[in-house]
Design a protein around this motif. Sequence first.
Motif, mmCIF file in Angstrom:
data_model
loop_
_atom_site.group_PDB
_atom_site.id
_atom_site.type_symbol
_atom_site.label_atom_id
_atom_site.label_comp_id
_atom_site.label_asym_id
_atom_site.label_seq_id
_atom_site.Cartn_x
_atom_site.Cartn_y
_atom_site.Cartn_z
ATOM 1 N N ALA A 1 101.832 -23.765 60.105
ATOM 2 C CA ALA A 1 102.462 -22.481 60.423
ATOM 3 C C ALA A 1 102.088 -21.415 59.401
ATOM 4 O O ALA A 1 102.863 -20.519 59.110
ATOM 5 C CB ALA A 1 103.982 -22.637 60.492
ATOM 6 N N GLY A 2 100.882 -21.530 58.841
ATOM 7 C CA GLY A 2 100.372 -20.493 57.958
ATOM 8 C C GLY A 2 100.017 -19.245 58.735
ATOM 9 O O GLY A 2 100.454 -19.067 59.882
ATOM 10 N N ASP A 3 99.183 -18.381 58.160
ATOM 11 C CA ASP A 3 98.872 -17.101 58.802
ATOM 12 C C ASP A 3 98.259 -17.288 60.181
ATOM 13 O O ASP A 3 98.638 -16.626 61.149
ATOM 14 C CB ASP A 3 97.927 -16.290 57.911
ATOM 15 C CG ASP A 3 98.612 -15.808 56.644
ATOM 16 O OD1 ASP A 3 99.846 -15.698 56.652
ATOM 17 O OD2 ASP A 3 97.916 -15.546 55.646
ATOM 18 N N ILE A 4 97.285 -18.202 60.299
ATOM 19 C CA ILE A 4 96.634 -18.413 61.594
ATOM 20 C C ILE A 4 97.576 -19.096 62.572
ATOM 21 O O ILE A 4 97.705 -18.687 63.733
ATOM 22 C CB ILE A 4 95.336 -19.221 61.411
ATOM 23 C CG1 ILE A 4 94.278 -18.367 60.710
ATOM 24 C CG2 ILE A 4 94.807 -19.718 62.761
ATOM 25 C CD1 ILE A 4 92.968 -19.078 60.449
ATOM 26 N N GLY A 5 98.270 -20.145 62.127
ATOM 27 C CA GLY A 5 99.206 -20.842 63.003
ATOM 28 C C GLY A 5 100.312 -19.934 63.503
ATOM 29 O O GLY A 5 100.712 -19.996 64.679
ATOM 30 N N LEU A 6 100.804 -19.059 62.629
ATOM 31 C CA LEU A 6 101.877 -18.139 63.006
ATOM 32 C C LEU A 6 101.404 -17.170 64.081
ATOM 33 O O LEU A 6 102.094 -16.946 65.093
ATOM 34 C CB LEU A 6 102.350 -17.378 61.766
ATOM 35 C CG LEU A 6 103.668 -16.611 61.881
ATOM 36 C CD1 LEU A 6 104.844 -17.553 62.042
ATOM 37 C CD2 LEU A 6 103.874 -15.731 60.643
ATOM 38 N N GLN A 7 100.228 -16.571 63.893
ATOM 39 C CA GLN A 7 99.696 -15.642 64.895
ATOM 40 C C GLN A 7 99.430 -16.347 66.219
ATOM 41 O O GLN A 7 99.689 -15.794 67.301
ATOM 42 C CB GLN A 7 98.402 -15.000 64.377
ATOM 43 C CG GLN A 7 98.585 -14.067 63.194
ATOM 44 C CD GLN A 7 99.469 -12.876 63.515
ATOM 45 O OE1 GLN A 7 99.453 -12.361 64.634
ATOM 46 N NE2 GLN A 7 100.248 -12.449 62.545
ATOM 47 N N LEU A 8 98.925 -17.579 66.150
ATOM 48 C CA LEU A 8 98.656 -18.341 67.375
ATOM 49 C C LEU A 8 99.947 -18.610 68.137
ATOM 50 O O LEU A 8 100.007 -18.447 69.359
ATOM 51 C CB LEU A 8 97.953 -19.647 67.018
ATOM 52 C CG LEU A 8 97.695 -20.612 68.179
ATOM 53 C CD1 LEU A 8 96.814 -19.960 69.240
ATOM 54 C CD2 LEU A 8 97.054 -21.899 67.673
ATOM 55 N N CYS A 9 100.990 -19.014 67.422
ATOM 56 C CA CYS A 9 102.266 -19.301 68.079
ATOM 57 C C CYS A 9 102.845 -18.058 68.747
ATOM 58 O O CYS A 9 103.424 -18.138 69.846
ATOM 59 C CB CYS A 9 103.259 -19.867 67.073
ATOM 60 S SG CYS A 9 102.872 -21.539 66.510
ATOM 61 N N ARG A 10 102.690 -16.910 68.098
ATOM 62 C CA ARG A 10 103.192 -15.674 68.701
ATOM 63 C C ARG A 10 102.520 -15.412 70.045
ATOM 64 O O ARG A 10 103.174 -15.049 71.023
ATOM 65 C CB ARG A 10 102.956 -14.499 67.747
ATOM 66 C CG ARG A 10 103.947 -14.440 66.595
ATOM 67 C CD ARG A 10 103.667 -13.276 65.683
ATOM 68 N NE ARG A 10 104.667 -13.183 64.613
ATOM 69 C CZ ARG A 10 104.421 -12.760 63.404
ATOM 70 N NH1 ARG A 10 103.196 -12.379 63.075
ATOM 71 N NH2 ARG A 10 105.381 -12.697 62.501
ATOM 72 N N ARG A 11 101.201 -15.573 70.087
ATOM 73 C CA ARG A 11 100.481 -15.341 71.343
ATOM 74 C C ARG A 11 100.855 -16.378 72.399
ATOM 75 O O ARG A 11 101.010 -16.042 73.577
ATOM 76 C CB ARG A 11 98.976 -15.368 71.085
ATOM 77 C CG ARG A 11 98.414 -14.084 70.518
ATOM 78 C CD ARG A 11 98.619 -12.895 71.466
ATOM 79 N NE ARG A 11 98.146 -13.197 72.807
ATOM 80 C CZ ARG A 11 96.886 -13.056 73.198
ATOM 81 N NH1 ARG A 11 95.988 -12.610 72.347
ATOM 82 N NH2 ARG A 11 96.534 -13.350 74.424
ATOM 83 N N LEU A 12 100.981 -17.626 71.991
ATOM 84 C CA LEU A 12 101.289 -18.683 72.955
ATOM 85 C C LEU A 12 102.680 -18.492 73.558
ATOM 86 O O LEU A 12 102.875 -18.703 74.760
ATOM 87 C CB LEU A 12 101.186 -20.051 72.284
ATOM 88 C CG LEU A 12 99.776 -20.486 71.870
ATOM 89 C CD1 LEU A 12 99.829 -21.780 71.068
ATOM 90 C CD2 LEU A 12 98.863 -20.661 73.085
ATOM 91 N N THR A 13 103.647 -18.093 72.735
ATOM 92 C CA THR A 13 104.988 -17.867 73.279
ATOM 93 C C THR A 13 105.012 -16.625 74.166
ATOM 94 O O THR A 13 105.740 -16.595 75.160
ATOM 95 C CB THR A 13 106.018 -17.731 72.141
ATOM 96 O OG1 THR A 13 105.588 -16.720 71.213
ATOM 97 C CG2 THR A 13 106.180 -19.045 71.398
ATOM 98 N N GLN A 14 104.207 -15.617 73.836
ATOM 99 C CA GLN A 14 104.099 -14.447 74.712
ATOM 100 C C GLN A 14 103.563 -14.840 76.082
ATOM 101 O O GLN A 14 103.936 -14.251 77.091
ATOM 102 C CB GLN A 14 103.187 -13.394 74.088
ATOM 103 C CG GLN A 14 103.788 -12.639 72.918
ATOM 104 C CD GLN A 14 102.789 -11.694 72.273
ATOM 105 O OE1 GLN A 14 101.690 -11.480 72.786
ATOM 106 N NE2 GLN A 14 103.155 -11.128 71.129
ATOM 107 N N ASP A 15 102.673 -15.837 76.092
ATOM 108 C CA ASP A 15 102.089 -16.298 77.349
ATOM 109 C C ASP A 15 102.930 -17.380 78.011
ATOM 110 O O ASP A 15 102.465 -18.065 78.933
ATOM 111 C CB ASP A 15 100.670 -16.832 77.097
ATOM 112 C CG ASP A 15 99.711 -15.734 76.649
ATOM 113 O OD1 ASP A 15 100.045 -14.556 76.834
ATOM 114 O OD2 ASP A 15 98.637 -16.050 76.118
ATOM 115 N N HIS A 16 104.155 -17.590 77.516
ATOM 116 C CA HIS A 16 105.153 -18.467 78.141
ATOM 117 C C HIS A 16 104.789 -19.949 78.094
ATOM 118 O O HIS A 16 105.174 -20.712 78.987
ATOM 119 C CB HIS A 16 105.399 -18.043 79.595
ATOM 120 C CG HIS A 16 105.677 -16.578 79.759
ATOM 121 N ND1 HIS A 16 106.753 -15.948 79.185
ATOM 122 C CD2 HIS A 16 104.979 -15.608 80.419
ATOM 123 C CE1 HIS A 16 106.723 -14.651 79.483
ATOM 124 N NE2 HIS A 16 105.670 -14.418 80.217
#
Length: 446
Positions: free
Chosen positions: A8-23
């Motif tokens: 959940a570092g910088d890359i993991g955090l940004q990835l999770c944000r996009r994935l949750t936006q995409d449901h």
Amino acid sequence: MNILVIGAGDIGLQLCRRLTQDHHDVSVIEVDNRTARRAGEQLDVQMIEGDATSWRILQQADIAHVDVVAAMTTRDEVNLLACRMAKKAGADFTIARIRNPELLSNDFILSREELGVDEVILPEREAADAVVRLIRQARATDLIDFADGRIRLLGVRLDADSPLLRIPLAQLGDRPNHPPVRIAAIKRKQQTVIPGGKDVLVAGDQVYIVADPVYCDQFIELTGQKNTTITNIMVLGGGLIGRFVAQQLADDVNVKIVESNVERAWGIADALPDTLVIQGDGTDYDLLATEGIMDMDAFVAVTGDDETNIIATLLARHLRVPRTVALVNKANYLPIMPTIGLDSVVSKQLLTVNAVLRFIQHRQVASIATIPGLDAHVIEFIAGEGSKVTKKPLKDLHFPDNALIGAVDHGDELEIPTGATQMKAGDKAVVFVLPRALDAVEKMFK
């Protein structure tokens, strides 16, 4: 889709944000207590604190029923072992972030299958490739290729004397010398606009076009910008990104690398004998002047510190270096970069997230990109069999507001679409879409 993100570092955090936006249903494994707590406060995900190489932790994440595992920690061995265990447990698809390029060499003792990884992403390589593309298309602020290089997205900032200002876009397309391009998005101050035919361009606009690559230079000339010939480049930062950039450009241009660490500087000099390596502080005005920064055609700042990259690049612009590119990873910085005078910015985090999303959504999406500072997504959709987008010409489809098709690849023909364009199953379309319209656009292509 059930997706497990490891790290959940910088890359993991940004990835999770996009994935949750995409449901998507997202779970995260993070070993560091503080990082896990920060991510848990910011994300709507299942947070599991622990070591991803622990079988007990993977079982807690219900690994046997995960569709995609994306291992994004900074440690290659953790990412690879976690992916191998996940694959063995029944996970469908695994993606690993790797820093050491030797692990992917043809003579490495283990194959991709033996490593248990379906796809590998090297963030530093992705960032270096983006820098090189921007250097070679010298006046572009952004440059991304789609459809195996047949379609190019190009960003250009308009100066106050640009001949394209204050003319409705529909009239621009009717000019006899206007190349077949589509202006698909405009970044105006802090606002992203998906334009219509009545919209006009104003000074300071950052316009994004979609076109066949052969027409990009012609469009740049129409904006009033002049392409700069690049023969001398100074690269600040001798890490993996700086080395990859130097390796790709060394055959075509003269490259100088400025590196502050003494041991690393000597290592770069040994590894890149055709590159001049300077040991010193890249924000030191006297050092840069002594080493000829004012004679450079381009300056690239790719150290691991965003603030150093920003300050050094502003200094290079102050010294009138024609072309500058900065690596900026902190997401909060990206929207203000054009405001402070940095047009060409590369984000390792965004590039990595784009690559992961491309693999996750490969069934319906051929490619996906997020551009620093631009609110719109740029997605290369594949028209599905029987999808709505194939049933009528575009003018009769009621395509969602806040979205625009920039180009269509029919396989044997590239088309800048008009209302009469008719898509068929298997066609690829590069679409600019604001987040609020993404669901509606996806339904058109399913």
